[in-house]
Write a protein that holds these residues in place. Structure first.
Motif, PDB file in Angstrom:
ATOM      1  N   SER A  29       0.706  -1.304   0.122  1.00  0.00           N
ATOM      2  CA  SER A  29      -0.036   0.091  -0.163  1.00  0.00           C
ATOM      3  C   SER A  29       0.925   1.328  -0.072  1.00  0.00           C
ATOM      4  N   VAL A  30       1.776   1.147   0.620  1.00  0.00           N
ATOM      5  CA  VAL A  30       2.896   2.583   0.954  1.00  0.00           C
ATOM      6  C   VAL A  30       3.352   2.725  -0.560  1.00  0.00           C
ATOM      7  N   LEU A  31       3.501   1.922  -1.410  1.00  0.00           N
ATOM      8  CA  LEU A  31       4.259   2.042  -2.701  1.00  0.00           C
ATOM      9  C   LEU A  31       3.055   2.672  -3.565  1.00  0.00           C
ATOM     10  N   GLU A  32       1.773   2.952  -3.176  1.00  0.00           N
ATOM     11  CA  GLU A  32       0.553   3.580  -4.035  1.00  0.00           C
ATOM     12  C   GLU A  32       0.838   5.043  -4.065  1.00  0.00           C
ATOM     13  N   PRO A  33       0.747   5.482  -5.226  1.00  0.00           N
ATOM     14  CA  PRO A  33       0.905   7.168  -5.181  1.00  0.00           C
ATOM     15  C   PRO A  33       0.141   8.140  -4.387  1.00  0.00           C
ATOM     16  N   GLY A  34      -1.068   7.284  -4.073  1.00  0.00           N
ATOM     17  CA  GLY A  34      -2.299   8.054  -3.455  1.00  0.00           C
ATOM     18  C   GLY A  34      -2.019   8.038  -1.787  1.00  0.00           C
ATOM     19  N   ILE A  35      -1.164   7.126  -1.356  1.00  0.00           N
ATOM     20  CA  ILE A  35      -1.064   6.818   0.084  1.00  0.00           C
ATOM     21  C   ILE A  35       0.119   7.549   0.689  1.00  0.00           C
ATOM     22  N   VAL A  36      -0.106   8.270   1.849  1.00  0.00           N
ATOM     23  CA  VAL A  36       1.087   8.862   2.359  1.00  0.00           C
ATOM     24  C   VAL A  36       1.713   7.918   3.306  1.00  0.00           C
ATOM     25  N   ARG A  37       0.749   7.217   4.221  1.00  0.00           N
ATOM     26  CA  ARG A  37       1.346   6.390   5.236  1.00  0.00           C
ATOM     27  C   ARG A  37       0.293   4.968   5.396  1.00  0.00           C
ATOM     28  N   PHE A  38       0.754   4.070   5.863  1.00  0.00           N
ATOM     29  CA  PHE A  38      -0.258   2.976   6.187  1.00  0.00           C
ATOM     30  C   PHE A  38       0.512   2.201   7.311  1.00  0.00           C
ATOM     31  N   ASP A  39      -0.148   2.648   8.504  1.00  0.00           N
ATOM     32  CA  ASP A  39       0.343   2.042  10.014  1.00  0.00           C
ATOM     33  C   ASP A  39      -0.449   0.884  10.308  1.00  0.00           C
ATOM     34  N   VAL A  40       0.088   0.007  10.837  1.00  0.00           N
ATOM     35  CA  VAL A  40      -0.507  -1.034  11.526  1.00  0.00           C
ATOM     36  C   VAL A  40      -0.028  -1.248  12.827  1.00  0.00           C
ATOM     37  N   LEU A  41      -1.290  -1.222  13.852  1.00  0.00           N
ATOM     38  CA  LEU A  41      -0.935  -1.139  14.927  1.00  0.00           C
ATOM     39  C   LEU A  41      -1.736  -2.480  15.886  1.00  0.00           C
ATOM     40  N   GLN A  42      -1.129  -2.930  16.880  1.00  0.00           N
ATOM     41  CA  GLN A  42      -1.893  -4.005  17.589  1.00  0.00           C
ATOM     42  C   GLN A  42      -1.708  -3.523  19.015  1.00  0.00           C
ATOM     43  N   GLN A  43      -3.113  -3.778  19.675  1.00  0.00           N
ATOM     44  CA  GLN A  43      -3.547  -3.188  20.868  1.00  0.00           C
ATOM     45  C   GLN A  43      -2.595  -4.030  21.910  1.00  0.00           C
ATOM     46  N   GLN A  44      -1.991  -3.514  22.970  1.00  0.00           N
ATOM     47  CA  GLN A  44      -1.048  -4.097  24.025  1.00  0.00           C
ATOM     48  C   GLN A  44      -1.705  -4.979  24.864  1.00  0.00           C
ATOM     49  N   LYS A  49      -6.906  -7.152  18.869  1.00  0.00           N
ATOM     50  CA  LYS A  49      -7.445  -5.953  18.361  1.00  0.00           C
ATOM     51  C   LYS A  49      -6.292  -5.074  17.608  1.00  0.00           C
ATOM     52  N   PHE A  50      -6.682  -4.654  16.442  1.00  0.00           N
ATOM     53  CA  PHE A  50      -5.838  -3.982  15.550  1.00  0.00           C
ATOM     54  C   PHE A  50      -6.249  -2.617  15.162  1.00  0.00           C
ATOM     55  N   THR A  51      -5.604  -1.696  15.058  1.00  0.00           N
ATOM     56  CA  THR A  51      -5.800  -0.448  14.117  1.00  0.00           C
ATOM     57  C   THR A  51      -5.051  -0.226  13.000  1.00  0.00           C
ATOM     58  N   LEU A  52      -5.571   0.067  12.059  1.00  0.00           N
ATOM     59  CA  LEU A  52      -4.877   0.411  10.755  1.00  0.00           C
ATOM     60  C   LEU A  52      -5.093   1.935  10.670  1.00  0.00           C
ATOM     61  N   ILE A  53      -4.001   2.697  10.342  1.00  0.00           N
ATOM     62  CA  ILE A  53      -4.005   3.975   9.956  1.00  0.00           C
ATOM     63  C   ILE A  53      -3.661   4.358   8.829  1.00  0.00           C
ATOM     64  N   GLU A  54      -4.661   4.853   7.806  1.00  0.00           N
ATOM     65  CA  GLU A  54      -4.172   5.000   6.457  1.00  0.00           C
ATOM     66  C   GLU A  54      -4.466   6.533   6.144  1.00  0.00           C
ATOM     67  N   ALA A  55      -3.414   7.023   5.415  1.00  0.00           N
ATOM     68  CA  ALA A  55      -3.273   8.567   5.198  1.00  0.00           C
ATOM     69  C   ALA A  55      -3.234   8.360   3.627  1.00  0.00           C
ATOM     70  N   TYR A  56      -4.386   9.362   3.096  1.00  0.00           N
ATOM     71  CA  TYR A  56      -4.477   9.395   1.879  1.00  0.00           C
ATOM     72  C   TYR A  56      -4.091  10.782   1.264  1.00  0.00           C
ATOM     73  N   ILE A  57      -3.703  10.946   0.061  1.00  0.00           N
ATOM     74  CA  ILE A  57      -3.707  12.482  -0.565  1.00  0.00           C
ATOM     75  C   ILE A  57      -4.840  13.073  -0.751  1.00  0.00           C
ATOM     76  N   ALA A  58      -5.754  12.379  -1.261  1.00  0.00           N
ATOM     77  CA  ALA A  58      -7.052  12.605  -1.810  1.00  0.00           C
ATOM     78  C   ALA A  58      -8.174  11.989  -1.391  1.00  0.00           C
ATOM     79  N   ASP A  59      -9.541  12.419  -1.462  1.00  0.00           N
ATOM     80  CA  ASP A  59     -10.524  11.643  -1.232  1.00  0.00           C
ATOM     81  C   ASP A  59     -10.852  10.766  -2.023  1.00  0.00           C
ATOM     82  N   ASP A  60     -10.265  10.637  -3.237  1.00  0.00           N
ATOM     83  CA  ASP A  60     -10.505   9.467  -4.047  1.00  0.00           C
ATOM     84  C   ASP A  60      -9.549   8.318  -3.963  1.00  0.00           C
ATOM     85  N   ALA A  61      -8.390   8.616  -3.289  1.00  0.00           N
ATOM     86  CA  ALA A  61      -7.247   7.619  -3.158  1.00  0.00           C
ATOM     87  C   ALA A  61      -7.890   6.228  -2.674  1.00  0.00           C
ATOM     88  N   PRO A  62      -8.636   6.339  -1.559  1.00  0.00           N
ATOM     89  CA  PRO A  62      -9.089   5.079  -1.145  1.00  0.00           C
ATOM     90  C   PRO A  62      -9.781   4.206  -2.292  1.00  0.00           C
TER      91      PRO A  62
END
Length: 98
Positions: A29-44, A49-62
């Motif tokens: 995903s981080v290789l895609e031009p529309g994605i700034v970051r893609f974090d994968v978090l696991q609850q301690q 339970k996991f949280t994915l944090i996806e940061a996109y350049i624009a609203d149409d990138a998802p």
């Protein structure tokens, strides 16, 4: 910028398989031009339970992300691993230092 937090609750017996599938998706995903970051978090305090944090350049990138082969592979692989349907919350950026 659009930031999406995805919340996933995985069945205990699938934690390792979920992590492997999700790391594959995140790495591609981080290789895609529309994605700034893609974090994968696991609850301690609850490793199912996991949280994915996806940061996109624009609203149409998802939509472009969801059209990729690695997303389809992830979606199909992890669906039976989930203890409940995943949820998400969308945010606009106020201050993101990257």
């Amino acid at each position: 910028m659009l930031i999406v937090q995805v919340f996933v609750h995985v069945k205990p017996e699938f934690v390792d398989a979920f992590k492997a599938a999700t790391l594959d998706n995140a790495t591609n995903s981080v290789l895609e031009p529309g994605i700034v970051r893609f974090d994968v978090l696991q609850q301690q305090d609850d490793p199912t339970k996991f949280t994915l944090i996806e940061a996109y350049i624009a609203d149409d990138a998802p939509a472009a992300h969801k059209a990729t082969a690695h997303y389809a592979r992830w979606r199909d692989a992890v669906e039976p691993m989930m203890a409940e349907p995943r949820t998400n919350v969308k945010y606009g950026d106020v201050h993101v230092p990257y």
